[in-house]
Every structure is written in C-alpha cells, then in structure tokens.
Design a protein around this motif. Structure first.
Motif, PDB file in Angstrom:
ATOM      1  N   ASN A 186       0.847  -1.194   0.097  1.00  0.00           N
ATOM      2  CA  ASN A 186      -0.021  -0.086   0.001  1.00  0.00           C
ATOM      3  C   ASN A 186       0.740   1.212  -0.099  1.00  0.00           C
ATOM      4  O   ASN A 186       0.346   2.373   0.355  1.00  0.00           O
ATOM      5  CB  ASN A 186      -0.792  -0.051   1.148  1.00  0.00           C
ATOM      6  N   THR A 224       2.478   4.800  -0.579  1.00  0.00           N
ATOM      7  CA  THR A 224       1.804   5.859  -1.478  1.00  0.00           C
ATOM      8  C   THR A 224       2.775   6.337  -2.490  1.00  0.00           C
ATOM      9  O   THR A 224       2.268   7.038  -3.582  1.00  0.00           O
ATOM     10  CB  THR A 224       1.595   6.887  -0.781  1.00  0.00           C
ATOM     11  N   ARG A 277       2.259  -5.213  -7.315  1.00  0.00           N
ATOM     12  CA  ARG A 277       1.661  -4.394  -5.901  1.00  0.00           C
ATOM     13  C   ARG A 277       1.784  -5.972  -4.916  1.00  0.00           C
ATOM     14  O   ARG A 277       2.260  -5.790  -3.798  1.00  0.00           O
ATOM     15  CB  ARG A 277       0.616  -4.170  -5.822  1.00  0.00           C
TER      16      ARG A 277
END
Length: 255
Positions: free
Chosen positions: A196, A198, A209
């Motif tokens: 996650n 940013t 991811r």
C-alpha cells in the motif's frame, strides 16, 4: 590501557549486534523505516536531556513517555514484531546454520537449487514472449505455508511446461501466485498481501503490488511477468526491479 573483553563480553556484543541488525532490516523492508528512525531520535533526545544535561522539567516529561514506551512500541509495530519473531524462529533459518557445519550437504543442496533455475528461466522467457502474466514466488528462509494454503496445494517438480500451463490464460490458477519451496512447486493460485505504499508508480498492476507486498513481509524472491507489456520484473527485500533482462533475472536467482 587496552580494553580487555572476556568471551562472555564478545558473545554479548555479537548477540546485541545481531538483534539490532535484525530489527533494522525488518523495519527497513516493511516501509516503517522513517517511524523507526523517529523513535530512535526520540530515545537519543531523552538520553541527552535526562542523563547528560539533567534538565528536570523536560526530563520528567520525557520520562513519562519512556515509561509507557514498551506498550506504545508493541501497538505501533505489532506487524513488524511478528515478522521479526517469525524470521528468528524460522526452521529453515536454523537448518541453514546446521548446514554450515555440514558443508558437503550444503554443496549438494546448492546444486539442487541451481537445477531449478534453468526451467524457471525458460518458462519466464516463453511467457514474456507470449505476454502471459505470471507471479512466481521462491521461498527463502521464512516459511510460506500460510500463503500456500490460500491457493491449491500440491507438490510437483519445477518444469517449464508445467509452469506455462499453470499461467495459461484460460487456466483456473493463472490469476494467483505460484509458490516454490525446497526446489518443488508446492502451490498455485495463491493470494499475496498487496503493498500500500503511497509512493509507488501508478502504472504498477495488482501482480506487481502483490509481489512487492510479499517481499516486504518475507524474504521470498518474487518474479513478475506483465501480461500487458510482456516484461519481467523482480521483487526482493521490499524493492522491485522493473523491466529487467533475462541475464539480470538469472543473476538475482543465483545470488
């Protein structure tokens, strides 16, 4: 006058150094490096204020924070502490220490590990050429059984044709990750944790991811093949190397 260290002192120093290194690498690869650095800076500030300059008012305030520090750290870093304890208690890690003593057995295992590189490389090159998306996880020191049980568990030799068939577009397992452990395929269609961060490139898809997320939580090596571009990427220790050559992939796998 020279400092004299006993064997006990040397063991103490080595254990503390190992613990500090383990903690640092755990937080570094989990994305909490900045938070860890902030806590370390606060601790240094507390030592300077309370112990060196002995400022009473400021020292009393900081002492209240330090007295609750252990519980705060457990709350803030519960995930990282779990990863660190898992890494320390990994049975594969203890087996690695035993292998250092038995060099002959270790050499044999290294030869077995190298044997899976050729079929892996062949499968990756073919899938990249055909633009078949793939996500291949290679277990290292930390056990991946928990992630393996999110998919279909089986045991098979690492074979290029088998890998290509699993990631064939119409295969029911092609969307998940394949996990290789002890030089065998142990599961396919597995679900991995998603990073996650940013600051990640917005063009990174779910496969990339997921690979990065697993590499942040474990020490596994992860190969990603893009379905859109047919490019190979590699994730390890919380870092992802995009659009690498087959020579670079071989280098990552062998080292």
């Amino acid at each position: 006058m020279f400092l004299q260290f006993t064997l006990k002192d040397i063991i103490d120093i080595l254990l503390v150094a190992t613990l500090i290194y383990t903690i640092y690498t755990t937080f570094k690869h989990s994305g909490s490096k900045a938070l860890f650095s902030g806590i370390l800076t606060f601790f240094v500030l507390w030592v300077v204020v309370s112990q060196i300059f002995q400022l009473r008012l400021m020292g009393a305030i900081l002492n209240q924070f330090v007295s609750l520090g252990f519980f705060v750290l457990v709350i803030l870093f519960q995930g990282e502490l779990r990863k660190m304890l898992t890494a320390i208690g990994s049975t594969r890690r203890w087996r690695s220490i035993a292998r250092l003593i038995n060099k002959g057995k270790r050499e044999q295992e290294l030869q077995n590990e190298r044997r899976i590189i050729a079929p892996l490389m062949l499968a990756c090159m073919n899938m990249a050429r055909k633009k078949s998306g793939a996500l291949i996880v290679i277990q290292q020191g930390m056990d991946l059984t928990t992630f393996a049980h999110t998919g279909e568990v089986f045991r098979a030799e690492v074979n290029a044709r088998l890998i290509e068939n699993i990631f064939f577009k119409n295969s029911p397992l092609h969307d998940g990750a394949m996990i290789i452990a002890d030089n065998n395929i142990i599961a396919a269609g597995c679900i991995l944790p998603v990073a996650n961060n940013t600051d990640l490139n917005k063009d990174l898809g779910l496969r990339h991811r997921s690979a990065l997320g697993l590499s942040q939580e474990t020490d596994a090596k992860v190969i990603i093949i893009s379905e859109e571009r047919g490019k190979i990427s590699f994730a390890f220790r919380g870092e992802i190397h995009q659009d690498i050559t087959t020579d670079a992939l071989q280098h990552f796998l062998e080292n």
